[in-house]
Design a protein around this motif. Sequence first.
Motif, PDB file in Angstrom:
ATOM      1  N   THR A   1       0.819  -1.213   0.000  1.00  0.00           N
ATOM      2  CA  THR A   1       0.000   0.000   0.000  1.00  0.00           C
ATOM      3  C   THR A   1       0.852   1.263   0.000  1.00  0.00           C
ATOM      4  O   THR A   1       0.386   2.313  -0.425  1.00  0.00           O
ATOM      5  CB  THR A   1      -0.929   0.024   1.219  1.00  0.00           C
ATOM      6  OG1 THR A   1      -0.138  -0.096   2.417  1.00  0.00           O
ATOM      7  CG2 THR A   1      -1.921  -1.129   1.167  1.00  0.00           C
ATOM      8  N   SER A   2       2.089   1.163   0.510  1.00  0.00           N
ATOM      9  CA  SER A   2       2.976   2.328   0.544  1.00  0.00           C
ATOM     10  C   SER A   2       4.420   1.864   0.717  1.00  0.00           C
ATOM     11  O   SER A   2       4.677   0.669   0.936  1.00  0.00           O
ATOM     12  CB  SER A   2       2.582   3.288   1.683  1.00  0.00           C
ATOM     13  OG  SER A   2       2.638   2.629   2.937  1.00  0.00           O
TER      14      SER A   2
ATOM     15  N   VAL B   1       7.394  -1.470  11.872  1.00  0.00           N
ATOM     16  CA  VAL B   1       6.566  -0.437  11.230  1.00  0.00           C
ATOM     17  C   VAL B   1       7.344   0.803  10.782  1.00  0.00           C
ATOM     18  O   VAL B   1       6.821   1.613  10.020  1.00  0.00           O
ATOM     19  CB  VAL B   1       5.409   0.017  12.148  1.00  0.00           C
ATOM     20  CG1 VAL B   1       4.431  -1.130  12.398  1.00  0.00           C
ATOM     21  CG2 VAL B   1       5.923   0.578  13.471  1.00  0.00           C
TER      22      VAL B   1
ATOM     23  N   SER C   1       5.394  -2.227  16.225  1.00  0.00           N
ATOM     24  CA  SER C   1       4.047  -1.661  16.326  1.00  0.00           C
ATOM     25  C   SER C   1       3.634  -1.357  17.763  1.00  0.00           C
ATOM     26  O   SER C   1       2.639  -0.666  17.983  1.00  0.00           O
ATOM     27  CB  SER C   1       3.028  -2.594  15.668  1.00  0.00           C
ATOM     28  OG  SER C   1       3.164  -3.919  16.143  1.00  0.00           O
TER      29      SER C   1
ATOM     30  N   LYS D   1       8.670   7.297   7.797  1.00  0.00           N
ATOM     31  CA  LYS D   1       7.248   7.320   8.132  1.00  0.00           C
ATOM     32  C   LYS D   1       6.849   5.947   8.660  1.00  0.00           C
ATOM     33  O   LYS D   1       7.602   4.978   8.550  1.00  0.00           O
ATOM     34  CB  LYS D   1       6.418   7.676   6.896  1.00  0.00           C
ATOM     35  CG  LYS D   1       6.645   9.093   6.409  1.00  0.00           C
ATOM     36  CD  LYS D   1       5.783   9.390   5.187  1.00  0.00           C
ATOM     37  CE  LYS D   1       6.000  10.821   4.699  1.00  0.00           C
ATOM     38  NZ  LYS D   1       5.193  11.110   3.477  1.00  0.00           N
ATOM     39  N   LEU D   2       5.653   5.844   9.208  1.00  0.00           N
ATOM     40  CA  LEU D   2       5.151   4.594   9.758  1.00  0.00           C
ATOM     41  C   LEU D   2       4.358   3.802   8.722  1.00  0.00           C
ATOM     42  O   LEU D   2       3.595   4.381   7.950  1.00  0.00           O
ATOM     43  CB  LEU D   2       4.233   4.855  10.951  1.00  0.00           C
ATOM     44  CG  LEU D   2       4.874   5.335  12.253  1.00  0.00           C
ATOM     45  CD1 LEU D   2       3.797   5.763  13.233  1.00  0.00           C
ATOM     46  CD2 LEU D   2       5.732   4.236  12.861  1.00  0.00           C
ATOM     47  N   CYS D   3       4.527   2.482   8.727  1.00  0.00           N
ATOM     48  CA  CYS D   3       3.606   1.613   8.001  1.00  0.00           C
ATOM     49  C   CYS D   3       2.318   1.534   8.809  1.00  0.00           C
ATOM     50  O   CYS D   3       2.362   1.357  10.030  1.00  0.00           O
ATOM     51  CB  CYS D   3       4.177   0.204   7.878  1.00  0.00           C
ATOM     52  SG  CYS D   3       5.423  -0.017   6.605  1.00  0.00           S
ATOM     53  N   PRO D   4       1.151   1.639   8.172  1.00  0.00           N
ATOM     54  CA  PRO D   4      -0.109   1.571   8.904  1.00  0.00           C
ATOM     55  C   PRO D   4      -0.275   0.268   9.688  1.00  0.00           C
ATOM     56  O   PRO D   4      -0.735   0.281  10.821  1.00  0.00           O
ATOM     57  CB  PRO D   4      -1.164   1.693   7.806  1.00  0.00           C
ATOM     58  CG  PRO D   4      -0.468   2.412   6.690  1.00  0.00           C
ATOM     59  CD  PRO D   4       0.954   1.943   6.743  1.00  0.00           C
ATOM     60  N   LYS D   5       0.108  -0.862   9.100  1.00  0.00           N
ATOM     61  CA  LYS D   5       0.013  -2.146   9.813  1.00  0.00           C
ATOM     62  C   LYS D   5       1.386  -2.762  10.033  1.00  0.00           C
ATOM     63  O   LYS D   5       1.729  -3.139  11.146  1.00  0.00           O
ATOM     64  CB  LYS D   5      -0.882  -3.137   9.072  1.00  0.00           C
ATOM     65  CG  LYS D   5      -1.002  -4.459   9.812  1.00  0.00           C
ATOM     66  CD  LYS D   5      -2.090  -5.347   9.256  1.00  0.00           C
ATOM     67  CE  LYS D   5      -2.200  -6.634  10.085  1.00  0.00           C
ATOM     68  NZ  LYS D   5      -3.267  -7.519   9.568  1.00  0.00           N
TER      69      LYS D   5
ATOM     70  N   CYS E   1       4.998  -1.515   2.717  1.00  0.00           N
ATOM     71  CA  CYS E   1       3.958  -1.682   3.737  1.00  0.00           C
ATOM     72  C   CYS E   1       2.748  -2.347   3.106  1.00  0.00           C
ATOM     73  O   CYS E   1       2.360  -2.009   1.984  1.00  0.00           O
ATOM     74  CB  CYS E   1       3.517  -0.321   4.275  1.00  0.00           C
ATOM     75  SG  CYS E   1       4.862   0.728   4.899  1.00  0.00           S
TER      76      CYS E   1
ATOM     77  N   ALA F   1      -1.416  -3.820   3.956  1.00  0.00           N
ATOM     78  CA  ALA F   1      -2.557  -3.626   4.842  1.00  0.00           C
ATOM     79  C   ALA F   1      -3.145  -4.946   5.328  1.00  0.00           C
ATOM     80  O   ALA F   1      -3.778  -4.998   6.366  1.00  0.00           O
ATOM     81  CB  ALA F   1      -3.635  -2.817   4.125  1.00  0.00           C
ATOM     82  N   SER F   2      -2.951  -6.012   4.549  1.00  0.00           N
ATOM     83  CA  SER F   2      -3.504  -7.298   4.962  1.00  0.00           C
ATOM     84  C   SER F   2      -2.732  -8.425   4.284  1.00  0.00           C
ATOM     85  O   SER F   2      -1.916  -8.192   3.417  1.00  0.00           O
ATOM     86  CB  SER F   2      -4.986  -7.381   4.584  1.00  0.00           C
ATOM     87  OG  SER F   2      -5.153  -7.264   3.197  1.00  0.00           O
TER      88      SER F   2
END
Length: 200
Positions: free
Chosen positions: A31-32, A119, A145, A165-169, A197, A199-200
């Motif tokens: 995702t990023s 993360v 995390s 920056k942070l990874c969301p998950k 990064c 997300a699932s």
Amino acid sequence: MEWTLGVKLLLPLLWAACGRPAGADGANGYTSIIEVTNGGPWGEWAWPEMCPDGFFASGFSLKVEPSQGIPGDDTALNGIRLHCARGNAERNTHVVESQSGRWGAWSEPLWCPGGRFLVAFSLRVEEPKTPGDNTAANNLRFRCSDSTELEGPGLNWGDFGDWSKLCPKGVCGLQTKVEPPRGLRDDTALNDVRFFCCAS
């Protein structure tokens, strides 16, 4: 066989030409991307390596060449492995590695506690010096995390830069920038890294 070999040889060149991946590619897509600004200037971006679907990096290990003394040629950090996990972090794992330098030995993995994920990261890099023995990237630290920080067993030359920056998950893949061996000239091996990064 020849077609497969051609694709393997061509992929790193395509990735280097594009500079970065174009975007998520479905089930195994990211995702990023998280990066830092203080990476070393030498080498080319290699191929990316991704955790399997549903896995995230819970730990990492480093390939580090110890100090070579005088008049040895130091390269310090040579490689990074992500230990991707799903469920029990140290039992259900899969190791991924982008290109690494030829020198040094792999460390034991460092793990986020309680099955947490990596993360964010910060890279320790020695500034270019002329004349002198350049080493570029020397060490790596991650934030988990749960905010735990893990610092790798790299060398102490240079300084840690700002955190990414942070990874969301969580982190789910990596891509390294490595200078190939230069013969009798100054080698630096690993210069920079970016992480993907998911997300699932």
